[in-house]
Structures are given as C-alpha cells and as structure tokens.
Design an enzyme around this catalytic site. Structure first.
Site, PDB file in Angstrom:
ATOM      1  NE  ARG A   1      -3.948  -2.045   0.161  1.00  0.00           N
ATOM      2  CZ  ARG A   1      -3.862  -3.111  -0.619  1.00  0.00           C
ATOM      3  NH1 ARG A   1      -2.832  -3.257  -1.434  1.00  0.00           N
ATOM      4  NH2 ARG A   1      -4.799  -4.032  -0.595  1.00  0.00           N
TER       5      ARG A   1
ATOM      6  CG  HIS B   1      -1.593  -0.888  -8.341  1.00  0.00           C
ATOM      7  ND1 HIS B   1      -2.243  -0.051  -7.464  1.00  0.00           N
ATOM      8  CD2 HIS B   1      -1.799  -2.151  -7.855  1.00  0.00           C
ATOM      9  CE1 HIS B   1      -2.818  -0.759  -6.505  1.00  0.00           C
ATOM     10  NE2 HIS B   1      -2.565  -2.031  -6.731  1.00  0.00           N
TER      11      HIS B   1
END
Length: 313
Positions: free
Chosen positions: A228, A276
């Site tokens: 994260r 990502h």
C-alpha cells in the site's frame, strides 16, 4: 434464482462475463448476473464489487446477503458507513501467484546486483568486484504475514533466503522467523538487507516507514513495496535515498494513482516505479472464489475471507 450484481467498471465485464457464469454453474448455483441499472437494488442478493465501480451507496441493497470484493485490499470500502452487509476480500490463486512472482523477481534482482551489472555493459571486465553472497546469507524481511505475505515469505525461504516476517499480531509460519509488535518491528528492520512491505492499509500502518524506522535499516538496504502506498512517508524515503541510507526502492503502489508525471519518484536514479502491476485479480480464478462464497452463503456455511471491520482487514 438468485441475482448477482456485477458492480465493477463496465470495461471489466467482458473479462468476467463467461468465467463468472461458468464458475457459478460449476458451483451448482442458479444465478442471474446483472449489471448496474439493469435491476432494482432491492432485488440483488449478492454484490460482486470493485471500489472503482459504480456502487458507493449500499443503502438501497436491502436484500443483499454479502459484498464480495474483487480486490485483495478493502481499505477503500471497509469504512463506508452505508455498508452493513458482510464484506469479503479477494484471496485467489492467480492474485497470490502474481504477487509471489513479482516479489521474488525483485528480491533476486537486488540480491544478484542486476542493476549494477546492467549499468556496466561498457567493455570493462570487473571480476574483482566480487560475487553476490548465497541466498542463505542474504537477510530478507517481510512486513505483513497475511495470505500474500506468507506465500512470498515461504517462496523466498524455499530459495534459501534468510527470511524474517513481521506482523502486528503473533503469527506462526513453518520455516519463517516471525516477529510482532513494536519491539519486533525494530528487530526486524535492523537486519533487513531487503525489505518487502505487504501490510494492509490501516491507521496503525500509515507512514510506518518513516524517517525513524528507515534509519533502523542497514545502510544501503533495498525496499520493495507492492503493498500500500500509504505505508511509506514519501518525503522521508526520498531523503533516505538521497543520503544513501536506502540503496534503492521498487514501488508499485502510491498515495495517488496514476503517479503524477511530476512526482520526484519518476526521475530519481534509485527508484523503480511499476504501475500497480504486482498482483491483480484474474477473472478465471477470482470468479471461482466469488462462486464458492455464494454457494457457501446459500447453504448456510461460513463465508471465506470475511473482513473484521474493527481491524480493517
């Protein structure tokens, strides 16, 4: 026949349409899959959900028995005040294997010094620079020992790396030295030559890697963050990179995505940005998890991967 709402972005429906229908049939579930605006909210039994999809207010879904997240992370939905239905996160083999392969690849990259090798293709034979240590002499620390962190830790241990794992609460994983709590975190960081972060996004983990904790790492340590973006204090990491305290960082997740073109990470010589891609739910395997949870709910069995709202994961 039950009604299942596919509440992801419209462009993802073609990828999921056939796998989801097949998985439900294989699980013995008679279901009609509907798209947003195709059925009244109070007629929906299950919501297959993405935080990027059109459903943000769960209040009208009075009949829904569960919300089945297509993402491993639930931080974008767990705090939604309108969500009163049970929430399940995604844990599937495709996502797990993708994360294992990403983490293993970048750990090996740092372990073998591949960046330096690729930068030295200049005709100079540098055999005297030495060879990398064996994996058993390279210390890797895994922050986060959930399903993904545990799988990555066990894979790296299987390759011979000296792996230590850390989590907020005590864990036991065969072959992995497991630490927990504040004292355990300091101990883990103090010998992390390669640090991998796979912690969830919670108030307790926000900015966990900051100026103070980064200073605990051995000088020149490498960081891999496919977890994260909120786990890292960006300004502190950039300062640590500039000072040489951190040798390199591979970052796959960020506070703002897509990462803005002017962000200093893009141009920093000691940062690798990946967009990502470390782990994404694959339609074929994710559909099987969704179908199994619907089957379980319909037969009175416990749901898989149910979120603890109080803990946030």
């Amino acid at each position: 026949m039950i009604r299942v709402l596919f509440a992801d972005r419209a462009e993802n429906w073609p990828r999921y349409e056939a796998p989801l229908a097949h998985a439900l049939a294989q699980a013995g579930v008679r279901a009609e899959i509907v798209l947003p605006d195709a059925a009244a909210p109070d007629s929906i039994d299950y919501i297959v959900y993405s935080p990027m999809g059109p459903v943000q207010d769960f209040t009208p879904f009075t009949r829904a028995k569960a919300v089945l997240n297509l993402w491993a992370g639930v931080e974008r939905v767990v705090g939604n005040k309108t969500l009163t239905q049970p929430l399940c996160r995604m844990v599937d083999d495709g996502l797990e294997r993708g994360m294992v392969e990403y983490v293993t690849g970048h750990v090996l990259r740092y372990h073998l010094g591949l960046d330096a090798t690729l930068a030295q293709q200049d005709g100079i034979w540098r055999h005297d620079d030495g060879v990398p240590p064996l994996a058993r002499n390279r210390r890797v620390v895994m922050l986060g020992l959930g399903a993904l962190g545990a799988a990555c830790a066990q894979t790296l241990s299987g390759l011979g790396f000296d792996v230590t794992g850390w989590s907020r609460s005590p864990k036991q994983i065969a072959g992995i030295a497991c630490l927990d709590g504040a004292a355990g975190l300091r101990q883990a960081l103090s010998h992390a030559e390669i640090l991998v972060s796979l912690l969830p996004d919670t108030p307790e983990t926000s900015n966990l890697l900051n100026a103070q904790t980064l200073a605990l790492l051995p000088k020149g340590a490498a960081i891999i963050n496919p977890g994260r973006g909120t786990l890292i204090d960006d300004a502190a990491l950039l300062a640590a990179l500039d000072a040489g305290q951190i040798g390199h960082a591979t970052l796959d997740v960020f506070r703002v995505e897509p990462l803005p073109p002017a962000h200093p990470y893009w141009a920093h010589p000691r940062v690798t940005v990946t967009p990502h891609i470390a782990a994404e739910s694959r339609a074929e395997t994710a559909a099987q998890v969704v179908a199994e949870n619907i089957r379980r709910s319909e037969t009175g069995e416990a749901l898989l991967y149910l979120i603890d709202r109080a803990r946030g994961y």
